[in-house]
Motif scaffolding. Structure first.
Motif, mmCIF file in Angstrom:
data_model
loop_
_atom_site.group_PDB
_atom_site.id
_atom_site.type_symbol
_atom_site.label_atom_id
_atom_site.label_comp_id
_atom_site.label_asym_id
_atom_site.label_seq_id
_atom_site.Cartn_x
_atom_site.Cartn_y
_atom_site.Cartn_z
ATOM 1 N N ALA A 149 0.822 -1.206 0.000
ATOM 2 C CA ALA A 149 0.000 0.000 0.000
ATOM 3 C C ALA A 149 0.861 1.263 0.000
ATOM 4 O O ALA A 149 0.500 2.264 -0.613
ATOM 5 C CB ALA A 149 -0.940 -0.010 1.204
ATOM 6 N N GLU A 150 2.004 1.206 0.680
ATOM 7 C CA GLU A 150 2.965 2.312 0.687
ATOM 8 C C GLU A 150 4.249 1.798 0.049
ATOM 9 O O GLU A 150 4.865 0.854 0.544
ATOM 10 C CB GLU A 150 3.232 2.798 2.112
ATOM 11 N N ILE A 151 4.629 2.386 -1.073
ATOM 12 C CA ILE A 151 5.770 1.904 -1.859
ATOM 13 C C ILE A 151 7.068 1.894 -1.057
ATOM 14 O O ILE A 151 7.936 1.067 -1.286
ATOM 15 C CB ILE A 151 5.921 2.733 -3.155
ATOM 16 N N THR A 152 7.205 2.789 -0.088
ATOM 17 C CA THR A 152 8.453 2.846 0.677
ATOM 18 C C THR A 152 8.518 1.799 1.799
ATOM 19 O O THR A 152 9.531 1.717 2.493
ATOM 20 C CB THR A 152 8.684 4.249 1.277
ATOM 21 N N ASN A 153 7.460 0.996 1.964
ATOM 22 C CA ASN A 153 7.453 -0.052 2.996
ATOM 23 C C ASN A 153 7.829 -1.403 2.403
ATOM 24 O O ASN A 153 7.479 -1.710 1.257
ATOM 25 C CB ASN A 153 6.070 -0.174 3.635
ATOM 26 N N GLU A 154 8.513 -2.225 3.203
ATOM 27 C CA GLU A 154 8.868 -3.580 2.775
ATOM 28 C C GLU A 154 7.623 -4.468 2.760
ATOM 29 O O GLU A 154 6.684 -4.241 3.519
ATOM 30 C CB GLU A 154 9.894 -4.185 3.740
ATOM 31 N N PRO A 155 7.643 -5.507 1.924
ATOM 32 C CA PRO A 155 6.524 -6.447 1.897
ATOM 33 C C PRO A 155 6.623 -7.452 3.048
ATOM 34 O O PRO A 155 7.620 -7.480 3.785
ATOM 35 C CB PRO A 155 6.724 -7.160 0.556
ATOM 36 N N ASP A 156 5.625 -8.290 3.164
ATOM 37 C CA ASP A 156 5.637 -9.410 4.097
ATOM 38 C C ASP A 156 6.585 -10.458 3.505
ATOM 39 O O ASP A 156 6.471 -10.804 2.334
ATOM 40 C CB ASP A 156 4.223 -9.974 4.224
ATOM 41 N N TYR A 157 7.533 -10.935 4.291
ATOM 42 C CA TYR A 157 8.486 -11.924 3.786
ATOM 43 C C TYR A 157 8.057 -13.350 4.087
ATOM 44 O O TYR A 157 8.405 -14.267 3.350
ATOM 45 C CB TYR A 157 9.884 -11.673 4.376
ATOM 46 N N GLU A 158 7.311 -13.555 5.148
ATOM 47 C CA GLU A 158 6.947 -14.919 5.529
ATOM 48 C C GLU A 158 5.748 -15.443 4.742
ATOM 49 O O GLU A 158 5.728 -16.625 4.378
ATOM 50 C CB GLU A 158 6.649 -14.983 7.035
ATOM 51 N N ALA A 159 4.759 -14.610 4.475
ATOM 52 C CA ALA A 159 3.549 -15.079 3.794
ATOM 53 C C ALA A 159 3.829 -15.702 2.421
ATOM 54 O O ALA A 159 3.274 -16.754 2.105
ATOM 55 C CB ALA A 159 2.532 -13.948 3.687
ATOM 56 N N PRO A 160 4.699 -15.124 1.594
ATOM 57 C CA PRO A 160 4.979 -15.769 0.298
ATOM 58 C C PRO A 160 5.622 -17.148 0.462
ATOM 59 O O PRO A 160 5.333 -18.077 -0.287
ATOM 60 C CB PRO A 160 5.928 -14.810 -0.414
ATOM 61 N N ILE A 161 6.496 -17.274 1.469
ATOM 62 C CA ILE A 161 7.148 -18.559 1.710
ATOM 63 C C ILE A 161 6.113 -19.576 2.192
ATOM 64 O O ILE A 161 6.103 -20.732 1.743
ATOM 65 C CB ILE A 161 8.291 -18.401 2.753
ATOM 66 N N GLN A 162 5.217 -19.152 3.077
ATOM 67 C CA GLN A 162 4.171 -20.046 3.576
ATOM 68 C C GLN A 162 3.226 -20.474 2.457
ATOM 69 O O GLN A 162 2.678 -21.574 2.491
ATOM 70 C CB GLN A 162 3.384 -19.381 4.711
ATOM 71 N N ALA A 163 3.038 -19.617 1.449
ATOM 72 C CA ALA A 163 2.123 -19.933 0.340
ATOM 73 C C ALA A 163 2.597 -21.125 -0.476
ATOM 74 O O ALA A 163 1.794 -21.768 -1.163
ATOM 75 C CB ALA A 163 1.947 -18.716 -0.558
ATOM 76 N N ILE A 164 3.901 -21.452 -0.403
ATOM 77 C CA ILE A 164 4.387 -22.580 -1.187
ATOM 78 C C ILE A 164 4.612 -23.833 -0.341
ATOM 79 O O ILE A 164 5.013 -24.853 -0.861
ATOM 80 C CB ILE A 164 5.686 -22.232 -1.959
ATOM 81 N N LYS A 165 4.356 -23.739 0.946
ATOM 82 C CA LYS A 165 4.553 -24.916 1.818
ATOM 83 C C LYS A 165 3.279 -25.713 1.973
ATOM 84 O O LYS A 165 2.205 -25.261 1.796
ATOM 85 C CB LYS A 165 5.098 -24.489 3.174
#
Length: 165
Positions: A149-165
């Motif tokens: 939502a805010e370009i200067t903020n980092e994304p969630d790092y764990e959710a993408p990894i959990q999406a493939i487990k």
């Protein structure tokens, strides 16, 4: 979805994709000027880490963190996509020791930005890509999507990894 840059609204253009949609296959340019396609069905998971420019602190941090996480993934290809020139991407990877993911540029045709709905249409970063993460399953379906939502903020790092487990 509203997106801001330093709390000022910006527009993103292109086709909005959602979880469950088929991920379009797009040709991008690698740091060695080779052309390859990402998206679509590849038989493995794909994590597509989208950044405005590797030349910024947040984008560099995001890429380093996904590089670390990619080292432990045996069933996924991890990509970074930006509008940076391939030469700059290559220099960044060499300087930062990025070896567990591959970097790709959308500078030629902006096909990724348009087909994934992350091309910045106005504001100070107009023409670059918004910060986002997509996860595509082996059959080519989007199973995770985050457009920050805010370009200067980092994304969630764990959710993408959990999406493939």
């Amino acid at each position: 979805m509203p997106v801001t840059f330093k709390n000022n609204p910006v527009k993103i253009s292109g086709k909005e994709l959602n979880i469950g949609d088929f991920a379009p296959e797009v040709a991008l340019v690698g740091k060695d000027l080779s052309v390859s396609k990402i998206g679509g069905a590849k038989g493995v998971y794909q994590i597509i880490n989208v950044v405005p420019s590797l030349d910024t602190g947040v984008c560099a941090t995001q890429t380093r963190k996904f590089n670390q996480k990619a080292a432990s993934l045996s069933n996924a290809q991890v990509y970074v996509v930006s509008m940076d020139l391939p030469f700059a991407q290559g220099r960044f990877c060499a300087t930062e020791g990025i070896e567990n993911l591959s970097v790709w540029s959308d500078f030629r045709n902006k096909d990724f930005g348009q087909n994934y709905g992350v091309l910045l249409a106005d504001g100070p970063l107009e023409g670059l890509l918004s910060r986002a993460v997509f996860v595509i399953d082996p059959d080519g379906k989007i199973v995770y999507k985050e457009i920050c939502a805010e370009i200067t903020n980092e994304p969630d790092y764990e959710a993408p990894i959990q999406a493939i487990k």
